[in-house]
Scaffold this motif. Structure first.
Motif, PDB file in Angstrom:
ATOM      1  N   ASN A  32       0.813  -1.224   0.000  1.00  0.00           N
ATOM      2  CA  ASN A  32       0.000   0.000   0.000  1.00  0.00           C
ATOM      3  C   ASN A  32       0.847   1.275   0.000  1.00  0.00           C
ATOM      4  OD1 ASN A  32       0.950   0.132   2.642  1.00  0.00           O
ATOM      5  ND2 ASN A  32      -0.963  -0.641   3.533  1.00  0.00           N
ATOM      6  N   LEU A  33       2.167   1.113  -0.042  1.00  0.00           N
ATOM      7  CA  LEU A  33       3.117   2.222  -0.073  1.00  0.00           C
ATOM      8  C   LEU A  33       3.005   3.137   1.152  1.00  0.00           C
ATOM      9  CD1 LEU A  33       2.972   3.179  -3.888  1.00  0.00           C
ATOM     10  CD2 LEU A  33       4.523   1.609  -2.737  1.00  0.00           C
ATOM     11  N   GLN A  34       2.453   2.601   2.213  1.00  0.00           N
ATOM     12  CA  GLN A  34       2.312   3.371   3.456  1.00  0.00           C
ATOM     13  C   GLN A  34       3.386   2.949   4.469  1.00  0.00           C
ATOM     14  OE1 GLN A  34      -0.126   5.816   4.011  1.00  0.00           O
ATOM     15  NE2 GLN A  34      -0.435   5.517   1.811  1.00  0.00           N
ATOM     16  N   PRO A  35       3.824   3.898   5.332  1.00  0.00           N
ATOM     17  CA  PRO A  35       4.818   3.525   6.339  1.00  0.00           C
ATOM     18  C   PRO A  35       4.255   2.555   7.377  1.00  0.00           C
ATOM     19  CG  PRO A  35       4.075   5.776   6.694  1.00  0.00           C
ATOM     20  CD  PRO A  35       3.465   5.327   5.407  1.00  0.00           C
ATOM     21  N   ILE A  36       5.081   1.594   7.774  1.00  0.00           N
ATOM     22  CA  ILE A  36       4.722   0.656   8.846  1.00  0.00           C
ATOM     23  C   ILE A  36       5.291   1.146  10.174  1.00  0.00           C
ATOM     24  CG2 ILE A  36       5.072  -1.693   9.745  1.00  0.00           C
ATOM     25  CD1 ILE A  36       5.275  -2.622   6.791  1.00  0.00           C
ATOM     26  N   ALA A  37       6.540   1.611  10.159  1.00  0.00           N
ATOM     27  CA  ALA A  37       7.171   2.022  11.414  1.00  0.00           C
ATOM     28  C   ALA A  37       8.315   2.980  11.129  1.00  0.00           C
ATOM     29  CB  ALA A  37       7.694   0.802  12.160  1.00  0.00           C
ATOM     30  N   VAL A  38       8.619   3.787  12.130  1.00  0.00           N
ATOM     31  CA  VAL A  38       9.726   4.734  12.065  1.00  0.00           C
ATOM     32  C   VAL A  38      10.635   4.461  13.264  1.00  0.00           C
ATOM     33  CG1 VAL A  38      10.373   7.175  11.998  1.00  0.00           C
ATOM     34  CG2 VAL A  38       8.166   6.442  11.045  1.00  0.00           C
ATOM     35  N   ARG A  39      11.943   4.335  13.006  1.00  0.00           N
ATOM     36  CA  ARG A  39      12.877   4.010  14.094  1.00  0.00           C
ATOM     37  C   ARG A  39      14.142   4.856  13.947  1.00  0.00           C
ATOM     38  NH1 ARG A  39       9.366   1.208  15.823  1.00  0.00           N
ATOM     39  NH2 ARG A  39       9.346  -1.014  16.314  1.00  0.00           N
ATOM     40  N   LYS A  40      14.828   5.030  15.076  1.00  0.00           N
ATOM     41  CA  LYS A  40      16.213   5.506  15.047  1.00  0.00           C
ATOM     42  C   LYS A  40      17.111   4.308  15.313  1.00  0.00           C
ATOM     43  CE  LYS A  40      18.203   9.080  16.972  1.00  0.00           C
ATOM     44  NZ  LYS A  40      18.854   9.987  16.039  1.00  0.00           N
ATOM     45  N   PRO A  41      18.264   4.228  14.629  1.00  0.00           N
ATOM     46  CA  PRO A  41      19.179   3.139  14.929  1.00  0.00           C
ATOM     47  C   PRO A  41      19.746   3.290  16.343  1.00  0.00           C
ATOM     48  CG  PRO A  41      19.897   4.380  12.994  1.00  0.00           C
ATOM     49  CD  PRO A  41      18.776   5.133  13.596  1.00  0.00           C
ATOM     50  N   ASP A  42      20.310   2.182  16.879  1.00  0.00           N
ATOM     51  CA  ASP A  42      20.931   2.271  18.202  1.00  0.00           C
ATOM     52  C   ASP A  42      22.288   2.973  18.101  1.00  0.00           C
ATOM     53  OD1 ASP A  42      22.765   0.433  17.247  1.00  0.00           O
ATOM     54  OD2 ASP A  42      21.893  -1.273  18.312  1.00  0.00           O
ATOM     55  N   GLU A  43      23.017   2.985  19.183  1.00  0.00           N
ATOM     56  CA  GLU A  43      24.306   3.701  19.252  1.00  0.00           C
ATOM     57  C   GLU A  43      25.292   3.219  18.188  1.00  0.00           C
ATOM     58  OE1 GLU A  43      25.585   6.260  21.358  1.00  0.00           O
ATOM     59  OE2 GLU A  43      23.408   6.532  21.466  1.00  0.00           O
ATOM     60  N   ASN A  44      25.129   1.937  17.783  1.00  0.00           N
ATOM     61  CA  ASN A  44      26.054   1.372  16.803  1.00  0.00           C
ATOM     62  C   ASN A  44      25.520   1.437  15.370  1.00  0.00           C
ATOM     63  OD1 ASN A  44      27.872   0.580  18.859  1.00  0.00           O
ATOM     64  ND2 ASN A  44      26.514  -1.152  19.320  1.00  0.00           N
ATOM     65  N   GLY A  45      24.375   2.071  15.196  1.00  0.00           N
ATOM     66  CA  GLY A  45      23.808   2.195  13.860  1.00  0.00           C
ATOM     67  C   GLY A  45      22.939   1.019  13.448  1.00  0.00           C
ATOM     68  N   ASN A  46      22.666   0.095  14.366  1.00  0.00           N
ATOM     69  CA  ASN A  46      21.833  -1.075  14.036  1.00  0.00           C
ATOM     70  C   ASN A  46      20.355  -0.797  14.309  1.00  0.00           C
ATOM     71  OD1 ASN A  46      24.101  -2.733  13.391  1.00  0.00           O
ATOM     72  ND2 ASN A  46      24.464  -2.978  15.594  1.00  0.00           N
ATOM     73  N   TYR A  47      19.509  -1.381  13.471  1.00  0.00           N
ATOM     74  CA  TYR A  47      18.060  -1.240  13.676  1.00  0.00           C
ATOM     75  C   TYR A  47      17.389  -2.590  13.467  1.00  0.00           C
ATOM     76  CZ  TYR A  47      17.876  -1.283   8.587  1.00  0.00           C
ATOM     77  OH  TYR A  47      18.005  -1.658   7.274  1.00  0.00           O
ATOM     78  N   LYS A  48      16.208  -2.756  14.057  1.00  0.00           N
ATOM     79  CA  LYS A  48      15.416  -3.959  13.772  1.00  0.00           C
ATOM     80  C   LYS A  48      13.927  -3.654  13.893  1.00  0.00           C
ATOM     81  CE  LYS A  48      17.388  -6.568  17.055  1.00  0.00           C
ATOM     82  NZ  LYS A  48      17.620  -7.668  18.031  1.00  0.00           N
ATOM     83  N   PHE A  49      13.167  -4.346  13.094  1.00  0.00           N
ATOM     84  CA  PHE A  49      11.703  -4.271  13.128  1.00  0.00           C
ATOM     85  C   PHE A  49      11.191  -5.674  13.419  1.00  0.00           C
ATOM     86  CE2 PHE A  49      13.104  -0.947  10.174  1.00  0.00           C
ATOM     87  CZ  PHE A  49      12.470   0.180  10.691  1.00  0.00           C
ATOM     88  N   LEU A  50      10.590  -5.843  14.594  1.00  0.00           N
ATOM     89  CA  LEU A  50      10.124  -7.164  15.017  1.00  0.00           C
ATOM     90  C   LEU A  50       8.622  -7.306  14.749  1.00  0.00           C
ATOM     91  CD1 LEU A  50      11.949  -7.250  18.479  1.00  0.00           C
ATOM     92  CD2 LEU A  50      12.749  -8.203  16.318  1.00  0.00           C
ATOM     93  N   GLY A  51       8.135  -8.532  14.854  1.00  0.00           N
ATOM     94  CA  GLY A  51       6.701  -8.772  14.772  1.00  0.00           C
ATOM     95  C   GLY A  51       6.130  -8.635  13.374  1.00  0.00           C
TER      96      GLY A  51
END
Lengths: 423, 98
Positions: free
Chosen positions: B50-69
């Protein structure tokens, strides 16, 4: 990261039956609490690059997302542990996330699997196979002996006879010590519910026919109508299987089941240890949710003060706990009242915090004597109607695992069970 | 007497309903700037359906990110915006949760 595997659940959707038959309740409790539910033969197994285990079964597994699976007899031995089901690709395959990370990436010997039990032992049973005493494995001093009694006659077989065609319920109570299956008459042993003047009050069957009085704290699973409508026990229950969710851990468990053919209306039962805010060395941190009534089979007095927590107003939401009187330890048990925003959990009339995806709130409670006692484990107030489903429904919020299940309610309400974190 | 807990159990901050079944999955990665891990970014996960955003995050201190669920049937793309506005946003297309 490790996944939580302490809180398990079972459902009628697993193929377990709770119908209009005597014995169905204790046989369900035997499976859910003690033995677990064996899978058919595992015909293939592998480990993927994430360390998740994929298994294929010979026949349909009937398993659901987030149930706890236990594997044994595998090589390498690191596979022999508990898992959460993180994927149900089809009726014979499951993807399992281990509680403890597995370093190996190949399997040399395939063992067996089952839906894990909640972690109890059967301490006592009777020769007629109608009574059980369960207790948590590796119990602490606080863990109660949980007595479940489906008997229909008094010990003499004459003075008390409850007709087998009447409503089906078990007499249920907690005891702090037992030496045999019928060891409930010792006035020095605390029980829940408890009347110090009459320690066997919860287990007595007196009178016959429609005048029979059977027990005090009752878990109903087959009635002629909804509990809220106060059907007489003497009226024959509806036939057919009930829908249910049983969820909890070795510390406590809940059974949420329908009692007739209106499968969406379920009343919460439960027992075990709550998270106490007070010392528990003298007065144990026990709770018991049941229909607390001592009435005969012709009576319409059912559950006006207890019996349907969280869905039908304050009085029906009450349950019981030991009286917090350390100086008079063996006192009458007291009523406990949940502290919740309202007594219509998960109803379609909620407005307070419905924007949250999973508005799940822990439930503390206070007692008759105005002591704030502690908080119920696992079960949560639902701040919105989470699903139109009226049966066991797994929900994930990021990595937090929940169940949604319907309760008896005027607003199509329900509650959450919090299962822990997937990772 | 200890405080009586009335915890709010964890919820999800996703901006659209994502089914977790039939197989739960996640997306994880890291933000890099000229080959080095970089944390001053905003990472946005979009649903291709649907071209819509699911979630917005900032990476952690080391630049890593994750989207769970998430689930394995989901098709997504990810954009990362430089909060220091030194570089244009970058996009990673056809990201499938595992």
């Amino acid at each position: 990261m490790a996944t939580d595997v302490d809180v398990q659940y079972f459902s009628h959707l697993n193929g377990l039956t709770l119908g209009n038959n005597w014995g169905d309740l204790i046989r369900l409790l035997d499976k859910a609490l003690v033995t677990g539910l064996d899978f058919t033969q595992i015909t293939a197994a592998s480990i993927d690059e994430q360390g998740d285990v994929h298994i294929t079964l010979y026949a349909a597994h009937n398993a659901m997302l987030f149930q706890v699976v236990e594997l044994s007899g595998f090589t390498p031995a690191s596979l022999n542990q508990k898992y959460r089901i993180k994927g149900v690709p089809n009726t014979t395959q499951l993807i399992l996330k281990p509680a403890l990370d597995i370093a190996e990436r190949s399997i040399t010997a395939i063992g067996t699997g089952k839906l894990a039990s909640l972690g109890y032992d059967i301490i006592f049973r009777d020769t007629n196979d109608v009574k059980r005493v369960y207790r948590a494995k590796n119990p602490t001093m606080q863990h109660p002996f949980i007595r479940v009694d489906e008997s229909l006659t008094s010990p003499d077989g004459v003075t008390g006879i409850y007709d087998s065609s009447y409503a089906k319920y078990a007499m249920v109570g907690l005891l702090e010590r037992m030496d045999h299956i019928d060891d409930y008459e010792n006035p020095d042993v605390l029980q829940l519910p408890f009347d110090p003047a009459n320690p066997s009050k919860n287990w007595k069957i007196t009178g016959t026919g429609t005048g029979a009085v059977r027990g005090w704290s009752r878990w109903y699973w087959a009635m002629s109508g909804l509990l809220v409508n106060n059907p007489r026990d003497m009226n024959s229950p509806a036939t057919g299987n009930r829908s249910f969710t049983l969820s909890g851990s070795k510390d406590s468990f809940y059974l949420l089941n329908s009692v007739d053919n209106n499968l969406q209306f379920k009343d919460l039962k439960g027992c075990g240890l709550y998270h106490s805010s007070m010392d528990t060395s003298v007065i144990p941190n026990w709770f018991l949710m049941s229909v607390l009534v001592e009435s005969d089979a012709s009576s319409t007095a059912r559950g006006s003060e207890t019996g349907s927590p969280f869905g039908l107003g304050e009085t029906r939401s009450r349950f019981i706990a030991p009286n917090y009187l350390p100086n008079i330890r063996l006192s009458n048990s007291v009523l406990a009242t949940p502290v919740v925003p309202d007594f219509e959990s998960g109803g379609n009339n909620k407005t307070l915090f419905t924007a949250s995806n999973v508005p799940a709130l822990e439930i503390p409670f206070y007692d008759t004597n105005r002591f704030l006692r502690g908080t119920l484990p696992v079960v949560c107030y639902a701040g919105k109607k989470a699903s139109s489903n009226t049966f066991t429904t797994p929900i994930l919020a990021d990595a937090s695992m929940y169940l949604w299940e319907s309760v008896t309610s005027n607003y199509d309400g329900g509650i959450y069970f919090y299962l822990g974190e997937l990772e | 007497m200890k405080p009586c807990s009335r915890k709010v159990r964890p919820s999800s901050s996703y901006l659209q309903k994502i089914y977790s079944g039939p197989t739960v999955a996640k997306i994880q990665g890291s933000v890099k700037k000229i080959g080095n891990q970089y944390k001053d970014a905003i990472v946005v996960l979009y649903n291709k359906a649907n071209l819509q955003p699911i979630a917005v995050r900032k990476p952690d201190e080391n630049g890593n990110y994750k989207f769970l669920g998430l689930n394995t049937d989901l098709k997504t793309f990810i954009t990362a915006f430089d909060q220091n506005q030194q570089f244009n946003a970058v996009i990673q297309d056809n990201v499938v949760p595992k």
